[in-house]
Design a protein around this motif. Structure first.
Motif, PDB file in Angstrom:
ATOM      1  N   SER A  85       0.838  -1.212   0.000  1.00 10.27           N
ATOM      2  CA  SER A  85       0.000   0.000   0.000  1.00 10.27           C
ATOM      3  C   SER A  85       0.867   1.254   0.000  1.00 10.27           C
ATOM      4  O   SER A  85       0.677   2.177   0.804  1.00 10.27           O
ATOM      5  N   MET A  86       1.789   1.282  -0.894  1.00  5.89           N
ATOM      6  CA  MET A  86       2.780   2.354  -0.895  1.00  5.89           C
ATOM      7  C   MET A  86       2.158   3.689  -1.279  1.00  5.89           C
ATOM      8  O   MET A  86       1.181   3.752  -2.053  1.00  5.89           O
ATOM      9  N   LYS A  87       2.765   4.745  -0.729  1.00  4.68           N
ATOM     10  CA  LYS A  87       2.277   6.099  -0.933  1.00  4.68           C
ATOM     11  C   LYS A  87       3.395   6.967  -1.520  1.00  4.68           C
ATOM     12  O   LYS A  87       4.580   6.659  -1.319  1.00  4.68           O
ATOM     13  N   PRO A  88       3.042   8.039  -2.199  1.00  2.71           N
ATOM     14  CA  PRO A  88       4.097   8.919  -2.742  1.00  2.71           C
ATOM     15  C   PRO A  88       5.064   9.406  -1.667  1.00  2.71           C
ATOM     16  O   PRO A  88       6.261   9.574  -1.959  1.00  2.71           O
ATOM     17  N   VAL A 121      13.656   4.165  -4.058  1.00  6.13           N
ATOM     18  CA  VAL A 121      12.253   3.762  -4.153  1.00  6.13           C
ATOM     19  C   VAL A 121      11.456   5.008  -4.520  1.00  6.13           C
ATOM     20  O   VAL A 121      11.520   6.013  -3.816  1.00  6.13           O
ATOM     21  N   THR A 122      10.724   4.922  -5.609  1.00  5.27           N
ATOM     22  CA  THR A 122       9.918   6.049  -6.067  1.00  5.27           C
ATOM     23  C   THR A 122       8.476   5.585  -6.242  1.00  5.27           C
ATOM     24  O   THR A 122       8.228   4.595  -6.930  1.00  5.27           O
ATOM     25  N   VAL A 123       7.564   6.318  -5.612  1.00  5.64           N
ATOM     26  CA  VAL A 123       6.147   5.974  -5.692  1.00  5.64           C
ATOM     27  C   VAL A 123       5.428   7.125  -6.385  1.00  5.64           C
ATOM     28  O   VAL A 123       5.428   8.254  -5.890  1.00  5.64           O
ATOM     29  N   SER A 124       4.837   6.836  -7.507  1.00 12.59           N
ATOM     30  CA  SER A 124       4.132   7.872  -8.259  1.00 12.59           C
ATOM     31  C   SER A 124       2.656   7.887  -7.874  1.00 12.59           C
ATOM     32  O   SER A 124       2.080   6.860  -7.522  1.00 12.59           O
ATOM     33  N   SER A 125       2.061   9.064  -7.971  1.00 15.49           N
ATOM     34  CA  SER A 125       0.651   9.208  -7.576  1.00 15.49           C
ATOM     35  C   SER A 125      -0.282   8.965  -8.755  1.00 15.49           C
ATOM     36  O   SER A 125       0.131   8.847  -9.881  1.00 15.49           O
TER      37      SER A 125
END
Length: 125
Positions: A85-88, A121-125
């Motif tokens: 459930s990763m977030k930006p 680690v990069t989380v895009s919205s």
């Protein structure tokens, strides 16, 4: 020579999962607390999670509780960070670190003796 090598980073969308691994060598892995820290651009390095020697006790910063899980395999000298459930706001360079057992699990980066080079680690919205 102590070596900690992270792997498993990458670019994902919000809500996705990643698993980081950290392979350790050059020391008696089972005698060390293992921790994960992260550092976002322009911010200080912060504690994410840690696990004690025997894998029985884990610690998390509040922002990742219920989403991230730290684990270790002492037979493989490897520590893992499962991120769900990763977030930006999880975007950062993630570092694996080792702390010789001091009787308690520390959340302070300065208490950790050895560090990996980090995994983005990069989380895009």
């Amino acid at each position: 020579q102590v070596q900690l090598v992270e792997s498993g980073g990458g670019l994902v969308q919000a809500g996705a999962s990643l698993r980081l691994s950290c392979a350790a060598s050059g020391f008696t892995f089972s005698r060390y607390t293992m921790g994960w820290f992260r550092q976002a651009p322009g911010k200080e390095r912060e504690f994410v999670a840690a696990i004690n020697l025997s894998t029985s006790t884990t610690y998390y910063t509040d922002s990742v509780k219920g989403r991230f899980t730290i684990s270790r395999d002492n037979a493989k000298n490897t520590v893992y960070l499962q991120m769900n459930s990763m977030k930006p706001e999880d975007t950062a360079v993630y570092y694996c670190a080792a702390d010789s057992w001091r009787g308690f699990v520390s959340r302070r980066p300065t208490d950790y003796d050895d560090w990996g080079k980090g995994a983005q680690v990069t989380v895009s919205s």
